[in-house]
Design an enzyme around this catalytic site. Structure first.
Site, PDB file in Angstrom:
ATOM      1  N   GLU A   2      -6.194   3.841  -6.391  1.00 62.79           N
ATOM      2  CA  GLU A   2      -7.551   3.945  -5.857  1.00 62.79           C
ATOM      3  C   GLU A   2      -8.045   5.332  -6.250  1.00 62.79           C
ATOM      4  O   GLU A   2      -7.530   6.345  -5.789  1.00 62.79           O
ATOM      5  CB  GLU A   2      -7.540   3.799  -4.334  1.00 62.79           C
ATOM      6  CG  GLU A   2      -8.946   3.752  -3.771  1.00 62.79           C
ATOM      7  CD  GLU A   2      -9.001   3.939  -2.260  1.00 62.79           C
ATOM      8  OE1 GLU A   2      -9.963   3.464  -1.654  1.00 62.79           O
ATOM      9  OE2 GLU A   2      -8.120   4.604  -1.689  1.00 62.79           O
ATOM     10  N   HIS A   7     -11.147  -4.180   1.727  1.00 63.12           N
ATOM     11  CA  HIS A   7     -11.218  -3.923   3.174  1.00 63.12           C
ATOM     12  C   HIS A   7     -12.139  -2.748   3.516  1.00 63.12           C
ATOM     13  O   HIS A   7     -12.335  -2.457   4.685  1.00 63.12           O
ATOM     14  CB  HIS A   7      -9.806  -3.658   3.707  1.00 63.12           C
ATOM     15  CG  HIS A   7      -9.207  -2.432   3.097  1.00 63.12           C
ATOM     16  ND1 HIS A   7      -8.816  -2.376   1.783  1.00 63.12           N
ATOM     17  CD2 HIS A   7      -9.009  -1.193   3.600  1.00 63.12           C
ATOM     18  CE1 HIS A   7      -8.383  -1.156   1.515  1.00 63.12           C
ATOM     19  NE2 HIS A   7      -8.481  -0.420   2.590  1.00 63.12           N
ATOM     20  N   ASP A   8     -12.675  -2.074   2.510  1.00 63.11           N
ATOM     21  CA  ASP A   8     -13.592  -0.953   2.754  1.00 63.11           C
ATOM     22  C   ASP A   8     -15.041  -1.293   2.420  1.00 63.11           C
ATOM     23  O   ASP A   8     -15.914  -0.424   2.519  1.00 63.11           O
ATOM     24  CB  ASP A   8     -13.192   0.268   1.905  1.00 63.11           C
ATOM     25  CG  ASP A   8     -11.871   0.859   2.321  1.00 63.11           C
ATOM     26  OD1 ASP A   8     -11.514   0.749   3.500  1.00 63.11           O
ATOM     27  OD2 ASP A   8     -11.184   1.435   1.450  1.00 63.11           O
ATOM     28  N   ASP A  39      -3.212   4.537  -2.439  1.00 58.47           N
ATOM     29  CA  ASP A  39      -4.378   4.959  -1.683  1.00 58.47           C
ATOM     30  C   ASP A  39      -4.863   6.345  -2.140  1.00 58.47           C
ATOM     31  O   ASP A  39      -4.058   7.282  -2.234  1.00 58.47           O
ATOM     32  CB  ASP A  39      -3.969   5.026  -0.204  1.00 58.47           C
ATOM     33  CG  ASP A  39      -5.145   5.142   0.737  1.00 58.47           C
ATOM     34  OD1 ASP A  39      -5.965   4.216   0.776  1.00 58.47           O
ATOM     35  OD2 ASP A  39      -5.238   6.172   1.440  1.00 58.47           O
ATOM     36  N   ASP A  43       0.848  -1.173   0.000  1.00 56.94           N
ATOM     37  CA  ASP A  43       0.000   0.000   0.000  1.00 56.94           C
ATOM     38  C   ASP A  43       0.895   1.237   0.000  1.00 56.94           C
ATOM     39  O   ASP A  43       1.911   1.255   0.700  1.00 56.94           O
ATOM     40  CB  ASP A  43      -0.838   0.004   1.288  1.00 56.94           C
ATOM     41  CG  ASP A  43      -2.310   0.152   1.005  1.00 56.94           C
ATOM     42  OD1 ASP A  43      -2.660   1.043   0.211  1.00 56.94           O
ATOM     43  OD2 ASP A  43      -3.104  -0.600   1.587  1.00 56.94           O
TER      44      ASP A  43
HETATM   45  C1  NOJ Z   1      -8.810   4.387   1.351  1.00 60.05           C
HETATM   46  C2  NOJ Z   1      -8.523   3.180   2.162  1.00 60.05           C
HETATM   47  O1  NOJ Z   1      -8.859   2.053   1.409  1.00 60.05           O
HETATM   48  C3  NOJ Z   1      -9.322   3.310   3.433  1.00 60.05           C
HETATM   49  O2  NOJ Z   1      -9.310   2.129   4.186  1.00 60.05           O
HETATM   50  C4  NOJ Z   1      -8.783   4.480   4.214  1.00 60.05           C
HETATM   51  O3  NOJ Z   1      -9.586   4.717   5.332  1.00 60.05           O
HETATM   52  C5  NOJ Z   1      -8.738   5.750   3.361  1.00 60.05           C
HETATM   53  N1  NOJ Z   1      -8.282   5.511   2.023  1.00 60.05           N
HETATM   54  C6  NOJ Z   1      -7.823   6.763   3.975  1.00 60.05           C
HETATM   55  O4  NOJ Z   1      -6.488   6.361   3.815  1.00 60.05           O
END
Ligand code: NOJ
Length: 503
Positions: free
Chosen positions: A202, A275-276, A147, A46
């Site tokens: 992302e 994971h989100d 990220d 990451d």
């Molecule tokens: C995206 C990440 O996937 C998430 O888990 C995180 O809370 C936010 N970015 C902030 O870094």
């Protein structure tokens, strides 16, 4: 897994060069990399460089005075009429600005107040980030998942008009900003292009044109991107906390837009879970009976994996891991849950405790973060001591060990999907066409090139359906059903069929 106070599950990094002691040491990391490489596996790290933790040395310095060497590594602004510089709201709710008495100024944090945003307009900061990226690439890592990378260039610092009565989202000014392509190209030139490394960005909120710019070969920015339009399909009045039933026609429309949009230029990532996100089988599938659970998990997998792009499987998805039955806030660990509970239930009082708990059970990120279910021993084989989050109580029924040598398992089905992608070039490179666009129950599409055609038919309902087509011309490559083909092609509840046109 970098050193972090864990305010946002490690997305608040205090030291980019060290592994957090709770996970191990840098030596353990070196061993992990070596062992993975010896098995033909690659490791992608990451890269979280839109923000750091407020405990990072740079921020600690930056706070001290306006003439500190690191002051400009972050985004500091004076207040406006004794208030925040703008009305922007943080993605985790509340103002995106935090006041700091030391210098009587505010700093920007698009996420938690413990995650100050870095100032990418500062060239020294950028060079420090590139140095850190090289440190990991020199170790031999195989790439970066970047990220919220399209947020590193901000546009203007001006107020937004409320988009809904309760959110002051500022993505217009903080996503895909004026220098974003310049920054990514610089990063590529100075770092990525010097290594054999892959990149996936992302990218929240972007158009097809922007996505092409990010991921085309000739722009030298990213290899591929995660976009999130399909993840908002079931968001209601208060976003994901008040979900609405899946509208399959809408989901198909969004999928088609991205499949066609990046068909000849740029490259998609394919994902349901990460994971989100909550667990997909609990979201668009059906966990009400063991049969529906298994069939819908396979159906969702097939629907995604036959599309054009690079598929991502999130740990446990290949076993059909489900959402967690949260009873109360005490079961949760995610800062996003607590901040939104505070805003929606306690401050604005627009949702009751019960309504919010319902939203948390359906949508919270914690659903994806419960321990991996390896076997049916204590704590699902994840650890021998109490893990950091509760294990899903269904681990006796859903675990890796019970599925690994079972030809009918969800796990085996994923293996077969991967195999198909290796076997048929048309699945990787072929064009995409959505069929029966307005039909609300079936997701049907074809992939084709000069020689081959693959047809995918998936039933998103618990009803048996009939689909009329020239099935005599096709053979079944993979299905979660053994269809009896007589005069019609009968599609079982949550059935999925991957067919190849006979040559
Ligand atoms: C995206 C990440 O996937 C998430 O888990 C995180 O809370 C936010 N970015 C902030 O870094």
């Amino acid at each position: 897994m970098y050193v972090s106070p864990q305010v946002d599950n490690g997305y608040d990094i205090a030291d980019y060069y060290q592994i957090d002691p709770m996970f191990g040491t840098i030596k353990d990391f070196d061993m992990l990399l070596e062992e993975a490489h010896s098995r033909g596996l690659k490791i992608v790290m990451d890269l979280v460089v839109n923000h750091t933790s407020d405990q990072h040395e740079w921020f600690q310095q930056s706070r001290l005075s306006t003439d500190n060497k690191y002051r400009d590594y972050y985004i500091w602004k004076k207040g406006k009429n004794n208030q925040e510089p703008t009305n922007w709201e943080s993605i985790f709710s509340g103002s995106a600005w935090e006041y700091d008495e030391l210098t009587d100024m505010y700093y920007l944090h698009l996420y938690s107040s413990k995650q100050p945003d870095l100032n990418w307009d500062n060239v020294d900061m950028r060079n420090d980030i590139y140095k850190m990226m090289k440190f990991w690439l020199d170790k031999g890592i195989d790439g970066f998942r970047m990220d919220v990378i399209n947020k590193i260039s901000k546009a203007e610092y001006v107020d937004v008009l409320p988009q809904t009565s309760h959110y002051m989202r500022c993505s217009k000014y903080t996503s895909n900003g004026p220098r974003i392509h310049e920054f990514l190209q610089e990063m590529n030139k100075k770092v990525i292009s010097q290594y054999d490394a892959m990149t996936v960005g992302e990218i929240t909120a972007c158009s097809i044109e922007q996505a092409i710019q990010y991921t085309s070969d000739y722009t030298h920015e990213l290899n591929m991107l995660f976009q999130f339009e399909h993840n908002d399909v079931d968001s209601g009045q208060y976003g994901k906390w008040t979900p609405i039933p899946l509208d399959l026609v809408k989901l198909k429309r969004i999928t088609e837009k991205w499949q066609i949009g990046l068909m000849h230029e740029g490259w998609n990532s394919l994902f349901w879970d990460n994971h989100d996100q909550p667990r997909i089988v609990s979201r668009f599938g059906n966990t009400s009976t063991p049969q529906y659970w298994k069939d819908s998990a396979k159906m969702l997998a097939a629907t995604l994996h036959m599309m054009k792009g690079t598929p991502y499987i999130y740990q446990g998805e290949e076993l059909g891991m489900t959402n967690y039955p949260f009873q109360d806030l005490e079961d949760c660990v995610d800062v996003e849950v607590f901040n939104n509970y505070k805003m929606l239930v306690l401050e604005k009082k627009v949702l009751t405790h019960e309504q919010m708990m319902k939203g948390i059970c359906y949508s919270s990120r914690d659903n994806a973060r419960t321990p991996m279910q390896w076997d049916n021993s204590i704590y699902a084989g994840f650890s021998k001591t109490t893990p950091w989050m509760n294990v899903n109580p269904n681990y006796h029924d859903i675990n890796a060990l019970s599925q690994m040598n079972n030809n009918d398992s969800i796990y085996s089905f994923y293996q077969k999907l991967i195999q198909l992608r290796h076997e048929y070039d048309v699945i990787v490179y072929g064009d995409f066409e959505l069929l029966e666009k307005e039909y609300p129950h079936l997701f049907i599409y074809r992939r084709y090139d000069d020689k081959n055609e693959i047809l995918v038919i998936s039933n998103f309902t618990n009803q048996e359906l009939i689909y009329e087509f020239n099935y005599e011309n096709y053979e079944i490559l993979l299905s979660n059903d053994k269809p009896v083909i007589s005069k019609t092609f009968c599609i079982k509840a949550y059935g999925t069929y991957i067919l190849k046109r006979k040559s």
